[in-house]
Scaffold this motif. Structure first.
Motif, PDB file in Angstrom:
ATOM      1  N   THR A  55      -2.076  -3.916   5.030  1.00 14.50           N
ATOM      2  CA  THR A  55      -2.193  -2.648   4.318  1.00 14.50           C
ATOM      3  C   THR A  55      -1.102  -1.675   4.751  1.00 14.50           C
ATOM      4  O   THR A  55      -0.524  -0.964   3.915  1.00 14.50           O
ATOM      5  CB  THR A  55      -3.584  -2.035   4.559  1.00 14.50           C
ATOM      6  N   ALA A  56      -0.802  -1.661   6.045  1.00 16.42           N
ATOM      7  CA  ALA A  56       0.263  -0.779   6.536  1.00 16.42           C
ATOM      8  C   ALA A  56       1.623  -1.202   5.980  1.00 16.42           C
ATOM      9  O   ALA A  56       2.446  -0.344   5.622  1.00 16.42           O
ATOM     10  CB  ALA A  56       0.282  -0.791   8.061  1.00 16.42           C
ATOM     11  N   ILE A  61       6.123  -0.320   2.016  1.00 15.99           N
ATOM     12  CA  ILE A  61       6.897  -0.799   0.859  1.00 15.99           C
ATOM     13  C   ILE A  61       6.784   0.182  -0.302  1.00 15.99           C
ATOM     14  O   ILE A  61       7.784   0.511  -0.956  1.00 15.99           O
ATOM     15  CB  ILE A  61       6.433  -2.216   0.451  1.00 15.99           C
ATOM     16  N   LEU A  62       5.575   0.689  -0.551  1.00 16.63           N
ATOM     17  CA  LEU A  62       5.396   1.679  -1.629  1.00 16.63           C
ATOM     18  C   LEU A  62       6.152   2.965  -1.331  1.00 16.63           C
ATOM     19  O   LEU A  62       6.664   3.621  -2.243  1.00 16.63           O
ATOM     20  CB  LEU A  62       3.904   1.964  -1.827  1.00 16.63           C
ATOM     21  N   GLU A  63       6.235   3.318  -0.047  1.00 14.14           N
ATOM     22  CA  GLU A  63       6.987   4.515   0.332  1.00 14.14           C
ATOM     23  C   GLU A  63       8.487   4.322   0.068  1.00 14.14           C
ATOM     24  O   GLU A  63       9.168   5.239  -0.399  1.00 14.14           O
ATOM     25  CB  GLU A  63       6.742   4.826   1.805  1.00 14.14           C
ATOM     26  N   ARG A  64       9.010   3.137   0.333  1.00 15.04           N
ATOM     27  CA  ARG A  64      10.431   2.855   0.069  1.00 15.04           C
ATOM     28  C   ARG A  64      10.724   2.843  -1.430  1.00 15.04           C
ATOM     29  O   ARG A  64      11.826   3.193  -1.847  1.00 15.04           O
ATOM     30  CB  ARG A  64      10.827   1.513   0.666  1.00 15.04           C
ATOM     31  N   TRP A  65       9.773   2.400  -2.216  1.00 16.53           N
ATOM     32  CA  TRP A  65       9.962   2.365  -3.669  1.00 16.53           C
ATOM     33  C   TRP A  65       9.885   3.758  -4.297  1.00 16.53           C
ATOM     34  O   TRP A  65      10.211   3.933  -5.460  1.00 16.53           O
ATOM     35  CB  TRP A  65       8.931   1.455  -4.321  1.00 16.53           C
ATOM     36  N   PHE A  74      -3.257   5.979  -0.329  1.00 15.85           N
ATOM     37  CA  PHE A  74      -3.440   5.018   0.760  1.00 15.85           C
ATOM     38  C   PHE A  74      -3.700   5.734   2.085  1.00 15.85           C
ATOM     39  O   PHE A  74      -4.563   5.332   2.865  1.00 15.85           O
ATOM     40  CB  PHE A  74      -2.201   4.119   0.911  1.00 15.85           C
ATOM     41  N   ALA A  75      -2.942   6.796   2.346  1.00 19.63           N
ATOM     42  CA  ALA A  75      -3.085   7.531   3.609  1.00 19.63           C
ATOM     43  C   ALA A  75      -4.466   8.166   3.724  1.00 19.63           C
ATOM     44  O   ALA A  75      -5.071   8.166   4.800  1.00 19.63           O
ATOM     45  CB  ALA A  75      -1.995   8.586   3.723  1.00 19.63           C
ATOM     46  N   LYS A  76      -4.972   8.697   2.617  1.00 15.84           N
ATOM     47  CA  LYS A  76      -6.313   9.301   2.651  1.00 15.84           C
ATOM     48  C   LYS A  76      -7.392   8.256   2.943  1.00 15.84           C
ATOM     49  O   LYS A  76      -8.327   8.505   3.697  1.00 15.84           O
ATOM     50  CB  LYS A  76      -6.609   9.992   1.322  1.00 15.84           C
ATOM     51  N   VAL A  77      -7.256   7.104   2.304  1.00 15.68           N
ATOM     52  CA  VAL A  77      -8.244   6.040   2.522  1.00 15.68           C
ATOM     53  C   VAL A  77      -8.132   5.481   3.938  1.00 15.68           C
ATOM     54  O   VAL A  77      -9.131   5.259   4.621  1.00 15.68           O
ATOM     55  CB  VAL A  77      -8.066   4.930   1.454  1.00 15.68           C
ATOM     56  N   MET A  78      -6.900   5.265   4.402  1.00 17.09           N
ATOM     57  CA  MET A  78      -6.694   4.686   5.730  1.00 17.09           C
ATOM     58  C   MET A  78      -7.116   5.633   6.848  1.00 17.09           C
ATOM     59  O   MET A  78      -7.476   5.192   7.928  1.00 17.09           O
ATOM     60  CB  MET A  78      -5.217   4.305   5.920  1.00 17.09           C
ATOM     61  N   ARG A  79      -7.082   6.938   6.588  1.00 18.49           N
ATOM     62  CA  ARG A  79      -7.512   7.908   7.588  1.00 18.49           C
ATOM     63  C   ARG A  79      -8.987   7.704   7.946  1.00 18.49           C
ATOM     64  O   ARG A  79      -9.416   7.996   9.056  1.00 18.49           O
ATOM     65  CB  ARG A  79      -7.291   9.315   7.045  1.00 18.49           C
TER      66      ARG A  79
END
Length: 99
Positions: A55-56, A61-65, A74-79
């Motif tokens: 997931t990380a 990868i999504l951040e690079r795109w 993703f960050a909210k869910v992963m928190r």
């Protein structure tokens, strides 16, 4: 009439019932399982770790795109998911680990 022969119990079972004079040697067994780092290679723990790591990697990868909106989701869910996963795996490890 025939004569009846009598046998005593000690005469019949004399040799095998004698106690041995030799004492058995003490036997010591050591187990290094609780001290081995290989004991932490539990498939459940490795699967949970692989999911979190995957997931990380997907988030990076999504951040690079440039898909920042999806990265924020993703960050909210992963928190929430990461601490719950960590403490659950820690409790599972100590519940199934032999001390």
């Amino acid at each position: 009439m025939r004569k009846t022969q009598r046998f005593t119990f000690q005469k019949i079972f004399s040799s095998p019932l004698k106690p041995s004079l030799m004492r058995p040697r003490p036997f010591r067994a050591y187990s290094f399982v609780p001290f081995s780092p290989l004991a932490m290679l539990d498939p459940t723990i490795l699967t949970i770790g692989g999911i979190v790591l995957g997931t990380a990697i997907i988030e990076r990868i999504l951040e690079r795109w440039g898909v920042i909106d999806l990265v924020d989701q993703f960050a909210k869910v992963m928190r929430f998911i990461l601490p719950v996963t960590f403490y659950s795996a820690l409790i599972y490890f100590f519940a199934t680990f032999m001390f």
